[in-house]
Enzyme design. Structure first.
Site, PDB file in Angstrom:
ATOM      1  N   ASP A 458     153.422  33.312  39.914  1.00 55.51           N
ATOM      2  CA  ASP A 458     152.268  32.562  40.402  1.00 55.51           C
ATOM      3  C   ASP A 458     151.814  33.185  41.722  1.00 55.51           C
ATOM      4  O   ASP A 458     152.498  34.038  42.302  1.00 55.51           O
ATOM      5  CB  ASP A 458     152.681  31.102  40.604  1.00 55.51           C
ATOM      6  CG  ASP A 458     151.505  30.146  40.692  1.00 55.51           C
ATOM      7  OD1 ASP A 458     150.350  30.601  40.606  1.00 55.51           O
ATOM      8  OD2 ASP A 458     151.751  28.935  40.847  1.00 55.51           O
ATOM      9  N   GLU A 461     147.575  36.762  43.363  1.00 48.95           N
ATOM     10  CA  GLU A 461     146.223  37.343  43.502  1.00 48.95           C
ATOM     11  C   GLU A 461     146.116  38.463  44.549  1.00 48.95           C
ATOM     12  O   GLU A 461     145.314  39.373  44.314  1.00 48.95           O
ATOM     13  CB  GLU A 461     145.209  36.231  43.815  1.00 48.95           C
ATOM     14  CG  GLU A 461     144.979  35.265  42.688  1.00 48.95           C
ATOM     15  CD  GLU A 461     146.125  34.277  42.499  1.00 48.95           C
ATOM     16  OE1 GLU A 461     146.332  33.832  41.360  1.00 48.95           O
ATOM     17  OE2 GLU A 461     146.824  33.973  43.479  1.00 48.95           O
ATOM     18  N   ASP A 539     144.457  26.393  38.038  1.00 46.27           N
ATOM     19  CA  ASP A 539     144.562  25.004  38.484  1.00 46.27           C
ATOM     20  C   ASP A 539     143.361  24.172  38.034  1.00 46.27           C
ATOM     21  O   ASP A 539     142.471  23.832  38.827  1.00 46.27           O
ATOM     22  CB  ASP A 539     144.694  24.968  40.008  1.00 46.27           C
ATOM     23  CG  ASP A 539     145.962  25.660  40.486  1.00 46.27           C
ATOM     24  OD1 ASP A 539     146.858  25.895  39.656  1.00 46.27           O
ATOM     25  OD2 ASP A 539     146.052  25.971  41.689  1.00 46.27           O
TER      26      ASP A 539
END
Length: 876
Positions: A458, A461, A539
């Site tokens: 997770d 980015e 999300d």
């Protein structure tokens, strides 16, 4: 969204988007043809800057490269293109040459290269399909020295108090690409918006919305209809008209914006990127499947997943402790709901130090994993890219000593803020760092892990809570002094790749040379991620808008070459009611990746917490997923060999039906199953479009669906209904027995569901292997082809595949729908045997009953991996 830039906030986009070029032309004397390549010198009339231009022919696509000369070469994205790409080179055939242009042919495509102004027009079989720089928006900002009076934003810019030093100055690139006669373009994930991309500008270049942005960001609670870029980026666009489907892929990992404009005559696009080079692939199709195959030849096909990973996954942030995990695991059995994986989020660690366990909450993680595995299930733990800056933490200590971290513009290890607090970020551009990271997943280093533990990446980015736009400064430095701006969108994929490699190496150490296929979920992604593992759409929220937009989002990522993806079931934020959570599970039955997940502050939402009726319906939805797994796994094998998507837009299978081109609230699972899920609260009916001439059969009853002459059908629905339809002409392999997990079903028999077309024919496939290792790469698999024609149902090995995988599993039921006579008029005799199998009646899979004309053959005891034929004979 005020934390994030718009085009007007990014100097390069504000400067280049919609800008006409400065007069780029090719020097005719410089044009040379060397086999598959046309080389030329490209010049800028206004500045005198010169560039190298190469136009290469491949089998099925064309590649356009523009860069500065060797002394000024820029960053080129590594590790995305396939190593055998050059083996797919084609050749140019000269058609005509004048002082103004060259006309070339490659296969069915004709290309005209115009010198001044630069323009490239491509037609296929005489039909124009693509035009590069027809609106003269090509710009390539050349290397220059800083001078007093240079425009604002060239050498420095500031956003929300963060200053980007931009030491190399302006390096932007822009171009326009038009698609004559095409009204629909798709792709450019990841965005929460319609599948057919909406216009962002009109013909006069008046802005109608923000352009589509491709810049991987940690977007908290994204809105359900926006061109804003999210967690991943694939700069791959599809365009379509009747008879022709084409694509465009720009290999560039820098921040990018794309405008879309539409007229009656064409769709035009305007692309801008902050840096890098122009490395543009023009895919010639002309069918959707061909475009998928061509893109796969460029960036690779989908990694074949482990079979268990296609089952249901249960996750939340966070399961509190070992007792909580055991209780959830036990309740799935108590409520008779199958599942395959339980997930642990960041709270399982010791102070957000990855590869560790909180010993108070998880005192014996090995025993926990072994107990879960004893039920045929797996555990996933989260491993994020930010490393806690703690000298006593071995991961940080070793990486810091070896200079493995990304540096700031001044050359010091970058210090950013994420879940552990002060954090450093590994420089995954460096192959040595990726190799070192992979080693951390060995059982000897990752204490408390077992071979039944898999991984979730997770925040890659990367997410930096105190950074510009909640990410890393663009002037940070990577291996080779490469600025972060050049590889930002690639960053997460590099981290994902290194993690997956770690599980590959662990698998070989534990299981030997055939190893263990990795399962690593990632939030960030880029072109080529399909070769690594799955992603999810981030999300989302517990509302009907996010349920609806999950369909175009998943399909958009899927057609961009990354089919193994899904959305958090129920929505990550918020609290779904019983109706929404039920409908979401009914939709997610058909997602390629099926995971329930929720935020730390939400109410618990395991499937049994919404009342008896909802529990029953969710159980049925999840069980239906397990019934379909043989078919889904076979689809993944096709994705692994050809690059075809799993969850497909209607237009993908029916490009010749114009009415399908704008539909994104229905989809096909593979070629054979159309799903029109209920996406509105309180719905009592569902409008369905059934393309083609049919027949289509209700997947619930086997009855023929009868739309009106336009293909429209109104279907009444209750909370138990998920309108879905079998496509005539297909055979689906299924497993109907209810089990607790995929492992428990390993030796279960199969059902063949045969849906006949209007000619009384059907065909389908089943792919079989051990479901976990790489042994399939050395031919240890079976790939069966089932056909039904002239009353003969046959099974044989798919031509061109080996028959080196054996199993004693049999077929326990065959259901044939679409027969023109009732089942009572048939008997069935196995070829080569005197055994007679009597026709019977019984429920179709996912069904409550069968039509009178259906034929149900019980216990034929035919080998699933063997050759056989049975003939249906009319008994009168």
């Amino acid at each position: 969204m005020e934390d994030f830039k718009k085009c007007t906030d990014a100097a390069f986009c504000n400067r280049l988007l919609g800008a006409r070029d400065e007069g780029y032309y090719i020097d005719p004397a410089s044009v040379k043809v060397f086999g598959p390549a046309v080389n030329a010198k490209l010049l800028n009339k206004a500045t005198g800057a010169d560039f190298t231009l190469t136009l290469k022919a491949y089998k099925g696509f064309v590649r356009l490269l523009v860069d500065e000369d060797a002394s000024r070469k820029r960053f080129e994205v590594p590790g995305v293109l396939m190593h055998d790409l050059e083996s797919r080179e084609g050749s140019w055939v000269m058609k005509a040459q004048t002082s103004e242009s060259w006309q070339l042919r490659c296969g069915d495509a004709e290309l005209q290269l115009r010198y001044s102004p630069l323009q490239i027009d491509i037609s296929i079989k005489g039909q124009p399909v693509m035009s590069f720089n027809s609106r003269q928006m090509f710009n390539f900002e050349h290397k220059r020295q800083k001078q007093e009076g240079d425009p604002e934003g060239w050498w420095e810019e500031t956003f929300k108090g963060h200053t980007d030093s931009k030491p190399r100055g302006p390096e932007g690139i822009s171009f326009d690409l038009a698609f004559p006669g095409m009204q629909h373009v798709y792709g450019l994930p990841e965005h929460a918006t319609t599948l057919s991309l909406k216009p962002t500008v009109d013909l006069a270049d008046n802005i109608t919305s923000e352009p589509y942005r491709l810049y991987n960001l940690d977007v908290f609670e994204y809105v359900a209809d926006s061109p804003f870029g999210l967690y991943g980026s694939i700069p791959f666009l599809w365009a379509q008209k009747l008879g022709f489907t084409v694509g465009a892929f720009w290999l560039n990992a820098a921040e990018m914006f794309v405008d879309v404009g539409k007229t009656d005559a064409a769709t035009f696009t305007n692309w801008v990127a902050e840096s890098g080079i122009l490395d543009l692939f023009l895919l010639l199709g002309p069918t959707p499947a061909k475009v998928s195959e061509q893109y796969a030849q460029i960036t690779g096909t989908t990694a074949l997943p482990q079979y268990f990973s296609l089952g249901y996954h249960q996750c939340r942030w966070n399961y509190r402790d070992e007792a909580d995990v055991r209780q959830v695991d036990a309740n799935f059995d108590k409520f008779d709901i199958p599942y395959d994986v339980i997930w642990l989020d960041i709270e399982h660690t010791d102070g957000k130090r990855y590869f560790t366990w909180d010993k108070n909450l998880f005192p014996d993680p090995v025993k926990l994993q072994e107990d879960v595995a004893s039920h045929g299930r797996k555990v996933v733990t989260i491993i994020d890219p930010h490393i806690k800056r703690d000298p006593g933490y071995n991961i940080y200590q070793e990486a810091e000593q070896n200079h493995y971290f990304v540096r700031d513009k001044d050359g010091k290890d970058f210090d950013g803020w994420c879940w552990p607090g002060s954090s450093s970020y590994l420089d995954m551009l460096n192959p040595e760092v990726r190799s070192w990271w992979a080693q951390q997943f060995s059982l000897s280093k990752y204490k408390g892990s077992t071979p039944n533990l898999y991984v979730w990446n997770d925040m890659n980015e990367p997410s930096v809570f105190n950074g510009p736009e909640i990410t890393m400064p663009k002037d940070n430095l990577h291996w080779g002094e490469v600025e972060h701006r050049n590889l930002h969108n690639l960053n997460g994929a590099l981290f994902h790749q290194a993690t997956a490699q770690g599980l590959v190496e662990r698998g070989k150490a534990v299981f030997g040379s055939d190893g263990d296929r990795p399962f690593v979920l990632s939030r960030a992604f880029f072109a080529g991620t399909q070769r690594i593992g799955p992603i999810w759409t981030g999300d989302n929220s517990a509302d009907w808008d996010h349920l609806r937009v999950s369909l175009p989002m998943i399909m958009s990522v899927g057609i961009a070459g990354l089919p193994f993806n899904g959305a958090d079931v129920g929505g990550f934020f918020g609290n779904p009611d019983a109706e929404l959570i039920t409908r979401w599970n009914q939709v997610a039955t058909f997602y390629p990746f099926f995971r329930g997940h929720a935020h730390l502050d939400t109410k618990r939402r395991e499937p049994w917490l919404f009342g008896e009726d909802a529990t029953r319906r969710i159980r049925e939805a999840i069980r239906a997923r397990y019934v379909l797994l043989p078919y889904i796994y076979t689809l993944f094998r096709h994705a692994n060999t050809t690059g075809l998507p799993i969850m497909r837009p209607l237009w993908y299978e029916f490009p010749e039906v114009e009415a399908t081109h704008g539909i994104d609230d229905e989809f096909l699972l593979g070629p054979a199953l159309l799903v029109a899920p209920v996406l509105d609260a309180g719905a009592e009916s569902r409008a369905v479009y059934l393309p083609g001439t049919g027949p289509w059969y209700s997947a619930k009853t086997g009855e023929v669906a009868t739309p009106d002459s336009s293909g429209a059908l109104s279907v009444p629905v209750t909370m138990d209904d998920v309108p879905s339809f079998l496509r005539g002409g297909h055979i689906l392999p299924l497993r109907e027995r209810a089990r607790r997990s995929t492992a428990a079903a390993k030796h279960d028999p199969y059902t063949l569901l045969v849906a006949l077309d209007s000619n009384g024919q059907a065909a389908g496939e089943l792919y079989l292997d051990d479901g976990s290792s790489f042994a399939f790469q050395r031919g240890l698999y079976a790939h069966r082809l089932f056909t039904f024609k002239d009353g003969l149902l046959s099974s044989q090995e798919l031509p061109g595949t080996p028959s080196r995988y054996s199993t004693d599993v049999a077929i326990e039921r065959i259901v044939v729908v679409g027969l023109r006579q009732p089942a009572s008029s048939f008997s069935v005799t196995e070829v080569g045997s005197v055994k007679v199998l009597q026709a019977g009646a019984g429920p179709v899979v996912l069904a409550e009953g069968v039509p009178e004309s259906a034929l149900v053959i019980r216990k034929p005891e035919l080998p699933i991996a063997g050759d056989w034929s049975i003939r249906l004979a009319v008994t009168a």
